[in-house]
Write a protein that holds these residues in place. Sequence first.
Motif, PDB file in Angstrom:
ATOM      1  N   HIS A  53      20.524 -13.443 -35.384  1.00 37.00           N
ATOM      2  CA  HIS A  53      21.463 -13.109 -34.302  1.00 37.00           C
ATOM      3  C   HIS A  53      21.883 -14.376 -33.554  1.00 37.00           C
ATOM      4  O   HIS A  53      22.241 -14.314 -32.372  1.00 37.00           O
ATOM      5  N   ASP A  54      21.802 -15.526 -34.233  1.00 31.61           N
ATOM      6  CA  ASP A  54      22.206 -16.823 -33.671  1.00 31.61           C
ATOM      7  C   ASP A  54      21.405 -17.206 -32.437  1.00 31.61           C
ATOM      8  O   ASP A  54      21.905 -17.914 -31.562  1.00 31.61           O
ATOM      9  N   ARG A 110      35.188  -0.773 -26.157  1.00 27.99           N
ATOM     10  CA  ARG A 110      35.589  -1.804 -27.106  1.00 27.99           C
ATOM     11  C   ARG A 110      37.050  -1.644 -27.501  1.00 27.99           C
ATOM     12  O   ARG A 110      37.789  -2.621 -27.634  1.00 27.99           O
ATOM     13  N   GLN A 138      37.629 -13.422 -31.606  1.00 22.10           N
ATOM     14  CA  GLN A 138      36.401 -14.020 -32.123  1.00 22.10           C
ATOM     15  C   GLN A 138      35.584 -14.684 -31.030  1.00 22.10           C
ATOM     16  O   GLN A 138      34.356 -14.651 -31.042  1.00 22.10           O
ATOM     17  N   THR A 165      32.440  -8.973 -29.134  1.00 25.06           N
ATOM     18  CA  THR A 165      31.421  -8.716 -30.138  1.00 25.06           C
ATOM     19  C   THR A 165      31.778  -7.430 -30.864  1.00 25.06           C
ATOM     20  O   THR A 165      31.996  -6.395 -30.229  1.00 25.06           O
ATOM     21  N   TYR A 166      31.822  -7.472 -32.190  1.00 28.71           N
ATOM     22  CA  TYR A 166      32.284  -6.320 -32.964  1.00 28.71           C
ATOM     23  C   TYR A 166      31.686  -6.404 -34.359  1.00 28.71           C
ATOM     24  O   TYR A 166      31.387  -7.484 -34.868  1.00 28.71           O
TER      25      TYR A 166
END
Length: 509
Positions: free
Chosen positions: A396-397, A433, A485, A489-490
């Motif tokens: 998850h970075d 979203r 981007q 978050t998607y």
Amino acid sequence: MEIGYLIAGLLGGIVLGFLVQKMLLKGKADKIISDAEFKAESIKKDKMFQAKERFLKLKQEHETKIKERERRMQSSEDRAKAKENKLEHKLSDLNRKEKDIEKIKSDFDIKYQGIALKMKELDKTQEKRVNELSKISGMSAEDAKESLMKALVDEAKTAAMAQIKEITEEAKLNANKEARKIVIQSIQRVATEQAIENAVSVFNIDSDEVKGRIIGREGRNIRALEAATGVEIIVDDTPEAIMLSCFDPVRREIARLALHQLVTDGRIHPARIEEIVAKTRKQLDEEIAETGKRTCIDLGIHGLHPALMKMVGRMKYRSSYGQNLLKHSREVANLCATMASELGLNPKIAKRAGLLHDIGKVPEDEPELPHAILGMKLAEKYGEKPDVLNAIGAHHDEIEMTTLISPLVQVCDAVSGARPGARREIVEAYIKRIKDLESLAMSFDGVASAYAIQAGRELRVMVESERVSDKKAEELSFQISEKIQTEMTYPGQVRITVIREKRAVNYAK
């Protein structure tokens, strides 16, 4: 007469015996005294010898310490002298360099003065030429500069957009075919069923009479069951059903199994409830360990620590957005192994990292850490390899990726979670979203309306034809994708379609 001699002789014998005994006692006393004096003299000599030896030893140690101290002082003095010599050399070098710099500076000042004079002459010549050009063209220098810069910026933007589009198309031609092939093959080979779980379980009963037995006199049975399991038991008007509510699926499963045994046995009272709950908890722990072991055997993963194996078993009773965590982890493991084989990487390490990537979601103590970092720490604690640790922590970075396995696990996690039907999102989050997507598109100049369709997978943007040209539409599509981007978050990807329509409408009367 004879008696007198006899008495005199007896008295003489007694006196003589006394004198003899006194002499003997005196001799013994003299001998004891002489022996004691000899022993005292010997002890005195020994003590003096020992004291002398002790003194010599202390003296030798003291001399050794003094010599060591002197040696250290000499060494420190030598080092100090060496440093002093170095400092003197450096100081002399600095003085020499300073003189060189002063010389260079003086030479530069002389040259700079000459250059400054030439620059003044050039400025005057340039100003004269600019004035002449302004008279000829009818524009000031600032206006000409601004017009030229604007033309150059527009030309650069157009060229950059064309180059970006060309590079993007070329990358798609080279990579899209192979990537699609790998992903589709992996999904087809390892697709599994998905389970949707809630925070509530339903326990079915044969008749509503059982509800009264479960509640007990004045509610003592249901209170004992709730205290033993940590689960809220809801007994309402729902026919032939009892609700078990708890956010911990393991506790909920213990309550369900214990309630099933109690109802089947028929003996329901507080002592029996505690006994059955304890027995059920032990059985479920054994089942969790067996599930983890069986999962590792099915996937061909060897050498996993028993504690990690038990955590894998606990995944069976956890879910993420309605997707069963154990099935998700198994699917990610198989996806990682398949893609690693296609890409020429080690499939065993990839499968191991894929199975353990969400291990941080199932600890019993629930510390306040991101699950990726927690999972990495747990795996490190139980002896996993650095490649696996980095893949767990970076999926998850949360940390930087250092191996090729890490992006592979991240991609497979997204494939498993973002596949249609795999997970269910909360309605409010989904609606938010969609609205955020449309609002983001509307924030750009020239956009008339925006619509998020296909569950947020595509964004259609209508622009005003008078304000946005065809080239500007391509640039706008790229800018919107970049902003999505960066700021949102998607799952998966979002397709941005910019529509520019020119209509000519007339009426015949």
